[in-house]
Design a protein around this motif. Structure first.
Motif, PDB file in Angstrom:
ATOM      1  N   SER A 176      26.327  34.839  31.979  1.00  0.00           N
ATOM      2  CA  SER A 176      27.121  35.095  33.174  1.00  0.00           C
ATOM      3  C   SER A 176      26.308  35.946  34.138  1.00  0.00           C
ATOM      4  CB  SER A 176      28.423  35.823  32.821  1.00  0.00           C
ATOM      5  OG  SER A 176      29.116  36.181  34.003  1.00  0.00           O
ATOM      6  N   THR A 177      26.393  35.626  35.416  1.00  0.00           N
ATOM      7  CA  THR A 177      25.689  36.421  36.420  1.00  0.00           C
ATOM      8  C   THR A 177      26.428  37.713  36.737  1.00  0.00           C
ATOM      9  OG1 THR A 177      26.760  35.192  38.192  1.00  0.00           O
ATOM     10  CG2 THR A 177      24.589  34.426  37.474  1.00  0.00           C
ATOM     11  N   LEU A 178      27.650  37.818  36.285  1.00  0.00           N
ATOM     12  CA  LEU A 178      28.428  39.051  36.461  1.00  0.00           C
ATOM     13  C   LEU A 178      28.068  40.006  35.341  1.00  0.00           C
ATOM     14  CD1 LEU A 178      30.636  40.659  37.909  1.00  0.00           C
ATOM     15  CD2 LEU A 178      32.313  39.471  36.488  1.00  0.00           C
ATOM     16  N   GLN A 179      27.523  41.138  35.703  1.00  0.00           N
ATOM     17  CA  GLN A 179      27.109  42.134  34.721  1.00  0.00           C
ATOM     18  C   GLN A 179      28.039  43.334  34.793  1.00  0.00           C
ATOM     19  OE1 GLN A 179      24.595  41.404  32.505  1.00  0.00           O
ATOM     20  NE2 GLN A 179      24.778  39.425  33.532  1.00  0.00           N
ATOM     21  N   GLY A 180      28.553  43.778  33.655  1.00  0.00           N
ATOM     22  CA  GLY A 180      29.463  44.911  33.622  1.00  0.00           C
ATOM     23  C   GLY A 180      30.860  44.525  34.073  1.00  0.00           C
ATOM     24  N   GLN A 181      31.646  45.548  34.328  1.00  0.00           N
ATOM     25  CA  GLN A 181      33.030  45.349  34.756  1.00  0.00           C
ATOM     26  C   GLN A 181      33.075  44.967  36.231  1.00  0.00           C
ATOM     27  OE1 GLN A 181      35.584  48.874  35.082  1.00  0.00           O
ATOM     28  NE2 GLN A 181      37.126  47.758  33.915  1.00  0.00           N
ATOM     29  N   ALA A 182      33.849  43.941  36.560  1.00  0.00           N
ATOM     30  CA  ALA A 182      34.007  43.549  37.959  1.00  0.00           C
ATOM     31  C   ALA A 182      34.655  44.686  38.737  1.00  0.00           C
ATOM     32  CB  ALA A 182      34.857  42.288  38.055  1.00  0.00           C
ATOM     33  N   ASN A 183      34.181  44.905  39.978  1.00  0.00           N
ATOM     34  CA  ASN A 183      34.817  45.902  40.837  1.00  0.00           C
ATOM     35  C   ASN A 183      35.379  45.285  42.112  1.00  0.00           C
ATOM     36  OD1 ASN A 183      32.469  45.523  42.340  1.00  0.00           O
ATOM     37  ND2 ASN A 183      31.593  47.496  41.779  1.00  0.00           N
ATOM     38  N   VAL A 184      35.237  43.961  42.245  1.00  0.00           N
ATOM     39  CA  VAL A 184      35.866  43.201  43.319  1.00  0.00           C
ATOM     40  C   VAL A 184      36.537  42.007  42.660  1.00  0.00           C
ATOM     41  CG1 VAL A 184      35.539  41.856  45.433  1.00  0.00           C
ATOM     42  CG2 VAL A 184      34.113  43.885  45.003  1.00  0.00           C
ATOM     43  N   LEU A 185      37.845  41.892  42.839  1.00  0.00           N
ATOM     44  CA  LEU A 185      38.608  40.793  42.255  1.00  0.00           C
ATOM     45  C   LEU A 185      39.115  39.899  43.374  1.00  0.00           C
ATOM     46  CD1 LEU A 185      40.706  42.876  39.691  1.00  0.00           C
ATOM     47  CD2 LEU A 185      38.529  41.696  39.297  1.00  0.00           C
ATOM     48  N   VAL A 186      38.729  38.632  43.349  1.00  0.00           N
ATOM     49  CA  VAL A 186      39.153  37.665  44.356  1.00  0.00           C
ATOM     50  C   VAL A 186      40.213  36.784  43.721  1.00  0.00           C
ATOM     51  CG1 VAL A 186      38.439  35.808  45.903  1.00  0.00           C
ATOM     52  CG2 VAL A 186      36.879  37.725  45.432  1.00  0.00           C
ATOM     53  N   MET A 187      41.396  36.771  44.333  1.00  0.00           N
ATOM     54  CA  MET A 187      42.540  36.045  43.783  1.00  0.00           C
ATOM     55  C   MET A 187      42.622  34.632  44.367  1.00  0.00           C
ATOM     56  SD  MET A 187      43.905  38.500  42.043  1.00  0.00           S
ATOM     57  CE  MET A 187      43.551  40.237  41.982  1.00  0.00           C
ATOM     58  N   PRO A 188      43.230  33.703  43.630  1.00  0.00           N
ATOM     59  CA  PRO A 188      43.330  32.324  44.106  1.00  0.00           C
ATOM     60  C   PRO A 188      44.453  32.087  45.114  1.00  0.00           C
ATOM     61  CG  PRO A 188      44.261  32.491  41.918  1.00  0.00           C
ATOM     62  CD  PRO A 188      43.671  33.835  42.243  1.00  0.00           C
ATOM     63  N   SER A 189      45.312  33.094  45.313  1.00  0.00           N
ATOM     64  CA  SER A 189      46.411  32.910  46.267  1.00  0.00           C
ATOM     65  C   SER A 189      46.926  34.263  46.748  1.00  0.00           C
ATOM     66  CB  SER A 189      47.569  32.132  45.625  1.00  0.00           C
ATOM     67  OG  SER A 189      48.223  32.942  44.660  1.00  0.00           O
ATOM     68  N   VAL A 190      47.648  34.228  47.839  1.00  0.00           N
ATOM     69  CA  VAL A 190      48.283  35.446  48.353  1.00  0.00           C
ATOM     70  C   VAL A 190      49.304  35.958  47.342  1.00  0.00           C
ATOM     71  CG1 VAL A 190      49.849  36.309  50.139  1.00  0.00           C
ATOM     72  CG2 VAL A 190      47.885  34.928  50.771  1.00  0.00           C
ATOM     73  N   ASP A 191      50.029  35.059  46.693  1.00  0.00           N
ATOM     74  CA  ASP A 191      51.009  35.480  45.689  1.00  0.00           C
ATOM     75  C   ASP A 191      50.344  36.279  44.571  1.00  0.00           C
ATOM     76  OD1 ASP A 191      53.099  34.232  47.011  1.00  0.00           O
ATOM     77  OD2 ASP A 191      52.977  32.402  45.817  1.00  0.00           O
ATOM     78  N   ALA A 192      49.255  35.736  44.029  1.00  0.00           N
ATOM     79  CA  ALA A 192      48.548  36.418  42.935  1.00  0.00           C
ATOM     80  C   ALA A 192      48.025  37.777  43.391  1.00  0.00           C
ATOM     81  CB  ALA A 192      47.396  35.551  42.427  1.00  0.00           C
ATOM     82  N   ALA A 193      47.467  37.838  44.597  1.00  0.00           N
ATOM     83  CA  ALA A 193      46.919  39.095  45.115  1.00  0.00           C
ATOM     84  C   ALA A 193      48.021  40.128  45.315  1.00  0.00           C
ATOM     85  CB  ALA A 193      46.179  38.844  46.426  1.00  0.00           C
ATOM     86  N   ASN A 194      49.145  39.718  45.889  1.00  0.00           N
ATOM     87  CA  ASN A 194      50.236  40.658  46.141  1.00  0.00           C
ATOM     88  C   ASN A 194      50.824  41.184  44.843  1.00  0.00           C
ATOM     89  OD1 ASN A 194      53.277  41.269  46.665  1.00  0.00           O
ATOM     90  ND2 ASN A 194      52.229  41.494  48.639  1.00  0.00           N
ATOM     91  N   ILE A 195      51.046  40.310  43.893  1.00  0.00           N
ATOM     92  CA  ILE A 195      51.581  40.723  42.593  1.00  0.00           C
ATOM     93  C   ILE A 195      50.624  41.708  41.928  1.00  0.00           C
ATOM     94  CG2 ILE A 195      52.069  39.917  40.244  1.00  0.00           C
ATOM     95  CD1 ILE A 195      53.085  37.265  41.650  1.00  0.00           C
ATOM     96  N   THR A 196      49.350  41.388  41.925  1.00  0.00           N
ATOM     97  CA  THR A 196      48.351  42.236  41.270  1.00  0.00           C
ATOM     98  C   THR A 196      48.244  43.601  41.924  1.00  0.00           C
ATOM     99  OG1 THR A 196      47.109  40.284  40.587  1.00  0.00           O
ATOM    100  CG2 THR A 196      45.938  42.390  40.573  1.00  0.00           C
ATOM    101  N   VAL A 197      48.117  43.635  43.239  1.00  0.00           N
ATOM    102  CA  VAL A 197      47.926  44.921  43.915  1.00  0.00           C
ATOM    103  C   VAL A 197      49.145  45.824  43.724  1.00  0.00           C
ATOM    104  CG1 VAL A 197      48.766  44.372  46.257  1.00  0.00           C
ATOM    105  CG2 VAL A 197      46.932  46.017  45.944  1.00  0.00           C
ATOM    106  N   ASN A 198      50.338  45.262  43.757  1.00  0.00           N
ATOM    107  CA  ASN A 198      51.526  46.088  43.572  1.00  0.00           C
ATOM    108  C   ASN A 198      51.680  46.558  42.135  1.00  0.00           C
ATOM    109  OD1 ASN A 198      52.806  46.425  46.210  1.00  0.00           O
ATOM    110  ND2 ASN A 198      52.786  44.203  46.195  1.00  0.00           N
TER     111      ASN A 198
END
Length: 145
Positions: free
Chosen positions: A62-84
């Motif tokens: 995987s090109t991602l090393q360590g813990q992710a610090n930027v999370l890109v969500m597949p939808s506004v619903d997923a992002a809103n649920i996660t952030v709250n």
């Protein structure tokens, strides 16, 4: 802070053909062409993004090393649920929402914004403006209340 980006989904690295998973895989290919040095991978579940041991057991190289610090969500619903959820569970600070890809940029404050959030968004807007227009063109001043 070096961005370590995870494109999130309900699936991991191609194990689903749902539209949202395919969209994240397509986004990964576009991002890799435009920013080949960016530490990014996906599509993956959030636990895989945040726990390197799970990711390492699941996929080699995987090109991602360590813990992710930027999370890109597949939808506004997923992002809103996660952030709250994260905000409530961790007494966290949110910055955003931010509409990306617009010129000039859009920094949005919701009615629930706290003073800290207003300050964070103002700071981010100032940095964005400086990058877009150059430091010399901007004139910021502060006054004591």
């Amino acid at each position: 802070l070096t961005p370590r980006v995870a494109l999130l989904s309900h699936s991991n690295f191609g194990d689903s053909d749902w539209d949202s998973a395919s969209m994240m895989r397509d986004a990964l290919q576009i991002i890799r062409r435009r920013a080949p040095d960016l530490c990014i991978d996906g599509e993956m579940r959030s636990d895989v993004a945040l726990v390197p041991a799970i990711r390492e057991a699941l996929i080699d190289g995987s090109t991602l090393q360590g813990q992710a610090n930027v999370l890109v969500m597949p939808s506004v619903d997923a992002a809103n649920i996660t952030v709250n959820l994260l905000k409530v569970l961790n007494d966290g600070v949110t910055v955003g929402p931010i509409a990306l890809g617009l010129r000039p940029g859009a920094h949005i404050l919701t009615p629930a914004a706290t003073v800290r959030r207003v300050i964070n968004m103002t700071t981010l807007a100032a940095v964005d403006a400086t990058e877009q227009h150059g430091q010399a063109e901007l004139n910021f001043s502060a006054s004591a209340g």
